[in-house]
Enzyme design. Structure first.
Site: not given
Length: 394
Positions: A15, A17-18, A43, A56, A161, A227, A235-236, A262, A266, A268
């Site tokens: 995917h 995003d992954k 990122e 960074e 998905k 598909f 999709d970006a 990260k 961090k 998060d």
């Protein structure tokens, strides 16, 4: 009791995003392998024929970013230009800058790298102490990747998905009510062969028969019928856009911060891992059937500003007493979390697909200039059960 439905989704490693998450974590791991004190906030954006890496970092190591990007794409399976991005020929843009010294000033003394709140969750609904909806959704997407790579379904492409809806009677899962699987595929495969293959080789192969009855389950496989265009071509993709997939499928709350790319200064990332570790030990100790722990931090301050335990009435003690026991057993300062969980090691790339929690794989990070350390996902260990029982008064 009344019957209710709850749904969680997962996505494959292909995917978009992954892909971005895995590239960001691969950059992190390569830097940690050379310099365990690396500070990384990386990122990634992927789109048709292009990957861009920005962020960074502060590190004594050196990494060739295009090589990391291409290696990640190749491992996932993007080796054909017709897929929209090809590991060999895609463009790679990079823009990494140095981390702000204002942030480093607070982190160097052991403080948190940012303010914010993080959540950890565990339940006794599965052996992995995870909600069943996200557990089975991950099982489906992981199986989609497996049948592609081992050749059982050679027409499956990397993007995909899955979504699982479970019917509950109160808090007890009764049956899998609906399954949705969408798999990118070669254009030549027929819809009939695709549906039959995924039903037999994916859905029936991983869903438990005590919950899944194909005659009593709504099954949607590629419901649009086609598909072919997928991945970054369809999709970006961006780092950090699948945070609910990364955690508990919407069952436990999320503080909002993404994990991938990260380093562990961090909070998060590191505090979310620590909160999961503590919540899982609470449930494993039999002190609650479900446990959610919130941690909150101020930038540059070592100790959390709050530790909140919630068990939704399933605890053997009031939540306030369990909070005291948790604070007594666990040191939630960033430095202690990093040291206890071994978060300066290059172990993060395998977390970036199929969930950061509910798995205890033995991980080895590839292509980091050597075999690298072998380590369990330490935040999944139930090694504080006895200490918690003692702190809770036996």
């Amino acid at each position: 009791m009344s019957l209710t439905l709850f749904t969680s989704e997962s996505v494959t490693e292909g995917h978009p995003d992954k892909i971005a998450d895995q590239i960001s974590d691969a950059v992190l791991d390569h830097m940690l392998a050379q310099d365990p004190a690396s500070r990384v906030a990386c990122e990634t954006l992927v789109t048709t024929g292009l990957a861009m890496v920005a962020g960074e970092v502060t590190t004594r190591g050196y990494v060739h970013l295009p090589e990391i990007v291409r290696g990640t794409l190749r491992r996932i399976g993007y080796t054909n230009a017709s897929y929209g991005i090809d590991a060999t020929t895609c463009a790679v843009l990079t823009n990494l800058d140095q981390q702000s010294p204002d942030i480093a000033m607070g982190v160097d003394t052991g403080g948190a790298g940012d303010q914010g709140m993080m959540f950890g969750y565990a339940s006794n609904e599965t052996p992995e102490f995870m909600p069943p909806t996200i557990h089975y959704a991950h099982a489906l997407t992981k199986r989609l990747a497996d049948v592609r790579k081992n050749g059982e379904l050679p027409w499956v492409r990397p993007d995909g998905k899955a979504q699982v809806t479970i019917e509950f009677d109160g808090d007890v899962p009764v049956r899998i009510h609906t399954v949705v699987v969408s798999s990118q595929h070669d254009p030549e495969v027929s819809q009939a062969d695709l549906v039959a293959g995924i039903r037999e080789k994916v859905v029936k192969a991983v869903l438990p028969p005590e919950l899944y009855d194909e005659n009593n389950c709504v099954l949607h496989i590629n419901p649009t019928g086609r598909f072919v265009i997928g991945g970054p071509h369809g999709d970006a993709g961006l780092t950090g856009r699948k945070i609910i997939v990364d955690t508990y499928g919407g069952v436990g709350r999320h503080g909002g911060g993404a994990f991938s790319g990260k380093d562990a200064t961090k909070v998060d990332r590191s505090a979310a891992y620590a909160a999961r570790w503590a919540a899982k030990n609470v449930v494993a100790a039999g002190l609650a059937q479900r446990c959610e722990i919130q941690l909150a931090y101020a930038i540059g301050v070592a100790e959390p500003v709050s530790v909140h335990v919630r068990t939704d009435g399933t605890g053997t003690l009031p939540d306030v007493e369990l909070s005291k026991a948790v604070r007594q057993v666990f040191d939630f300062s960033p430095k202690a979390i990093i040291e206890r969980l071994g978060l300066r090691n290059a172990i993060f790339t395998p977390t970036a697909a199929y969930g950061h929690f509910g798995r205890i794989p033995e991980v080895r990070v590839p292509d980091c200039g050597g075999p690298g350390p072998v380590q369990f996902f330490s935040w999944e260990l139930t090694d504080r059960v006895d200490d918690l029982k003692t702190a809770a008064g036996g």
